[in-house]
Scaffold this motif. Sequence first.
Motif, mmCIF file in Angstrom:
data_model
loop_
_atom_site.group_PDB
_atom_site.id
_atom_site.type_symbol
_atom_site.label_atom_id
_atom_site.label_comp_id
_atom_site.label_asym_id
_atom_site.label_seq_id
_atom_site.Cartn_x
_atom_site.Cartn_y
_atom_site.Cartn_z
ATOM 1 N N LEU A 138 0.858 -1.184 0.000
ATOM 2 C CA LEU A 138 0.000 0.000 0.000
ATOM 3 C C LEU A 138 0.897 1.238 0.000
ATOM 4 O O LEU A 138 2.019 1.188 0.515
ATOM 5 N N PRO A 139 0.423 2.345 -0.574
ATOM 6 C CA PRO A 139 1.221 3.577 -0.493
ATOM 7 C C PRO A 139 1.582 3.878 0.960
ATOM 8 O O PRO A 139 0.721 3.858 1.842
ATOM 9 N N GLN A 140 2.837 4.162 1.215
ATOM 10 C CA GLN A 140 3.345 4.238 2.579
ATOM 11 C C GLN A 140 2.617 5.279 3.429
ATOM 12 O O GLN A 140 2.290 5.040 4.589
ATOM 13 N N LYS A 141 2.324 6.435 2.859
ATOM 14 C CA LYS A 141 1.716 7.532 3.621
ATOM 15 C C LYS A 141 0.222 7.681 3.319
ATOM 16 O O LYS A 141 -0.355 8.742 3.549
ATOM 17 N N ILE A 142 -0.404 6.614 2.879
ATOM 18 C CA ILE A 142 -1.789 6.710 2.414
ATOM 19 C C ILE A 142 -2.741 7.225 3.485
ATOM 20 O O ILE A 142 -3.650 7.990 3.209
ATOM 21 N N PHE A 143 -2.538 6.832 4.725
ATOM 22 C CA PHE A 143 -3.492 7.190 5.775
ATOM 23 C C PHE A 143 -3.205 8.557 6.387
ATOM 24 O O PHE A 143 -4.006 9.067 7.159
ATOM 25 N N HIS A 144 -2.083 9.154 6.010
ATOM 26 C CA HIS A 144 -1.791 10.503 6.468
ATOM 27 C C HIS A 144 -2.562 11.532 5.656
ATOM 28 O O HIS A 144 -2.644 12.701 6.053
ATOM 29 N N ALA A 145 -3.115 11.114 4.519
ATOM 30 C CA ALA A 145 -3.916 12.014 3.685
ATOM 31 C C ALA A 145 -5.377 12.039 4.124
ATOM 32 O O ALA A 145 -6.181 12.753 3.539
ATOM 33 N N MET A 146 -5.705 11.232 5.142
ATOM 34 C CA MET A 146 -7.078 11.147 5.642
ATOM 35 C C MET A 146 -7.121 11.814 7.006
ATOM 36 O O MET A 146 -6.882 11.191 8.041
ATOM 37 N N ASN A 147 -7.467 13.087 7.009
ATOM 38 C CA ASN A 147 -7.263 13.936 8.182
ATOM 39 C C ASN A 147 -8.201 13.653 9.349
ATOM 40 O O ASN A 147 -7.923 14.056 10.480
ATOM 41 N N LYS A 148 -9.325 12.951 9.089
ATOM 42 C CA LYS A 148 -10.291 12.690 10.154
ATOM 43 C C LYS A 148 -10.526 11.198 10.387
ATOM 44 O O LYS A 148 -11.448 10.826 11.113
ATOM 45 N N LEU A 149 -9.703 10.365 9.800
ATOM 46 C CA LEU A 149 -9.924 8.923 9.860
ATOM 47 C C LEU A 149 -9.949 8.437 11.310
ATOM 48 O O LEU A 149 -8.991 8.609 12.059
ATOM 49 N N ASP A 150 -11.051 7.802 11.701
ATOM 50 C CA ASP A 150 -11.224 7.307 13.067
ATOM 51 C C ASP A 150 -11.102 5.781 13.135
ATOM 52 O O ASP A 150 -10.507 5.252 14.068
ATOM 53 N N THR A 151 -11.651 5.071 12.152
ATOM 54 C CA THR A 151 -11.669 3.607 12.165
ATOM 55 C C THR A 151 -11.013 3.070 10.901
ATOM 56 O O THR A 151 -11.420 3.411 9.787
ATOM 57 N N LEU A 152 -9.999 2.228 11.100
ATOM 58 C CA LEU A 152 -9.263 1.626 9.987
ATOM 59 C C LEU A 152 -9.119 0.135 10.239
ATOM 60 O O LEU A 152 -8.643 -0.282 11.295
ATOM 61 N N ASP A 153 -9.541 -0.672 9.273
ATOM 62 C CA ASP A 153 -9.420 -2.123 9.401
ATOM 63 C C ASP A 153 -8.578 -2.663 8.248
ATOM 64 O O ASP A 153 -8.982 -2.605 7.086
ATOM 65 N N LEU A 154 -7.384 -3.182 8.599
ATOM 66 C CA LEU A 154 -6.473 -3.776 7.624
ATOM 67 C C LEU A 154 -6.321 -5.283 7.846
ATOM 68 O O LEU A 154 -5.404 -5.892 7.308
ATOM 69 N N SER A 155 -7.207 -5.867 8.620
ATOM 70 C CA SER A 155 -7.095 -7.274 8.990
ATOM 71 C C SER A 155 -7.078 -8.180 7.759
ATOM 72 O O SER A 155 -7.639 -7.860 6.709
ATOM 73 N N HIS A 156 -6.392 -9.322 7.926
ATOM 74 C CA HIS A 156 -6.347 -10.363 6.905
ATOM 75 C C HIS A 156 -5.735 -9.859 5.596
ATOM 76 O O HIS A 156 -6.251 -10.110 4.506
ATOM 77 N N ASN A 157 -4.651 -9.117 5.728
ATOM 78 C CA ASN A 157 -3.804 -8.721 4.604
ATOM 79 C C ASN A 157 -2.352 -8.890 5.051
ATOM 80 O O ASN A 157 -2.037 -8.658 6.223
ATOM 81 N N LEU A 158 -1.494 -9.281 4.150
ATOM 82 C CA LEU A 158 -0.076 -9.486 4.508
ATOM 83 C C LEU A 158 0.684 -8.183 4.346
ATOM 84 O O LEU A 158 1.340 -7.940 3.331
ATOM 85 N N ILE A 159 0.579 -7.325 5.362
ATOM 86 C CA ILE A 159 1.205 -6.015 5.296
ATOM 87 C C ILE A 159 2.326 -5.913 6.331
ATOM 88 O O ILE A 159 2.455 -6.754 7.225
ATOM 89 N N HIS A 160 3.141 -4.875 6.200
ATOM 90 C CA HIS A 160 4.195 -4.560 7.172
ATOM 91 C C HIS A 160 3.978 -3.134 7.660
ATOM 92 O O HIS A 160 3.486 -2.275 6.922
#
Length: 643
Positions: free
Chosen positions: A374-396
């Motif tokens: 995934l783009p490394q800084k992807i969630f920094h562009a979401m200024n109000k993000l409260d709930t994030l679910d990345l379960s069941h993905n092979l991420i680091h």
Amino acid sequence: MADCRHLQLMSVPLDLPSHIQEMLLDFNHIKYLGKNTFQQYSDLTNLSLRSNSLAFLEKDIFRKTLKLESLSLQHNTIYSYYTQVATALQSATSLKWLDLSRNILNGDMVTVLLKNLTSLEYLNLDYNTIMRLDDFTFEGLDSLKELSLQGNYIYEIEEGTFDNLKRLNTLNLAFNLLPCIVDFSLIQLKVLNLSFNHIEWFLAREVDIDFQLEKLDISHNQLFYFPLLPKRHHLHTLLLSDNKMKFYDHLFDVNSSFVDFLVLDKNTSSTISVHLWQGTISNDLSNLQVIDMSRNQFDYLPDDFLSNMTSLSELRLSWNCLHTFNLSHGHISNVLINLDLSNNDLWELKIDTSSQSFPQLLYLNLSSNKFQDLPQKIFHAMNKLDTLDLSHNLIHLCSHSVYATAHQNCVDLRNAATIRHLGLAECGLNLDTQNVFQGTELTHLDISYNPLKSLFFLRNTARTLKFLSLRNSSSFIDRIDFSDFLSLATLDLSESGLTTFPESLTHLPLQYLDVRKNKLISIPLSSANQPLTRNLNTVFLSENPYDCCKLNWLQILRVSKSINIPDLHKMTCNFSDIHMSVPELPESVLHSCSWKSGGTLLSVVLTVPLCITLLVALLLVFLTFKQPILKAFKRRFRVSSRY
């Protein structure tokens, strides 16, 4: 108001105050209502007779109740004498709200019952046996605003059935047998529920007229393609989940993508030609705020499909077959609040993190996909993000000690200060001393089913966590000190190989605790005044090899009326290698356990009989060999005597 429900009444009470305005007679045994039943209750406006055995109403029964506006006859047997009931209803000249649901009424009965009820505004006919509707069914109901026909067997609606209902704004046809809607023309309708039918096609009449439709529900049907909506409408909610929709334009050429529908209207026929497989949606969807297309068969979305939905705040696309999804500027609304892409085949998420931002996005679900990059800084562009679910993905996850350079393949959650709820279950994470949550203030974290080495990586967020799931994480959990998790209210340690209960947990004010499927023999609870037992509301304990003779801690939990143990009936314990049900331990086992745990008194009780037995045995030996012993003694120590 007179509340006379559940009193086993056989008739309507006649001794109530005459000024009663609302009378509730539900769940009684009233079978018959005479014409003078309500003559003394002239102020009655609301009458409910649900779930009686009512079959007969006399003529002019409501002649004296001129103010009656609401009448419920739900779940009765008025089908038996429906013509007499119809005559009785005509005397209710001010009736606005009528409930005839669950009365085994067919279409012909309904036509008779509704005749001349011109004042009706709300009508409920749910769960009857209506199979078809024609233009006589609702004749004369000019004031009707809401109509519910849910749970019947309607498979056919004749054209013109609703044409005279000019004020109708809400229509519920859910849970019926409708096969298609081919010529939708209810211009005045605002809410239409067609869920749980067998609809394969939804085609609106192609006229340049302003439809008032605001909410359309065609979920749980057999739709093959995106519905053909009116050209002009006011739709803000479109529910299309649980269908068979997908886009087909990459499979067909221009000449093979048109389908002709033959519309039969009494003695005339007409043909509608529709471009079914087109990738673009010609309708104006700029006012659409909520669209649910989950549980379909979409493997891609056309490039401009979502771009026209400029007001979209909630998009649900879970349980499809999507491979990529474009979050770039111009492809999706920037006022999006809720985005669910879970349970797809996604491996790529396109977004320009340098210029794109989602200032309103609060909820993002990417779980159960195939993301590895995934783009490394992807969630920094979401200024109000409260709930994030990345379960069941092979991420680091990025940290200071690992993946220090920008080109590394990792997702950076550090300093994502707005995220409160984070799902990382089964992501293949073996975090140890990594600094992955620096600058965050997480309150809910699910990191179950990961090969964790320690909980050191939680040091930055331990003080704010209220919910923590470590299910099936690692057997190291019983050596963890939870003292720093002072805000923790919910903890899941199930399936974690626990052999001993962490002592530090007894000092936390937990409200919910799950320790199922571990290897616990006992739990170190000694008093009901410990912080854990004072605050605990729910605890799951089953599927552990508890010792039947060490269940004092369970009694402490059971004494407290505020603590719920939902799986108590599943709890077993071990006694002499025999597994027994904890709630049904026999008296003999409890008696044996009390002896086993008797302490000093038990030692004394067991030692005294043993000593007495040994003394008796020695005495018997002495008496048996008394003479030979004495003689031998004298011979050995004999000396001469002086006279």
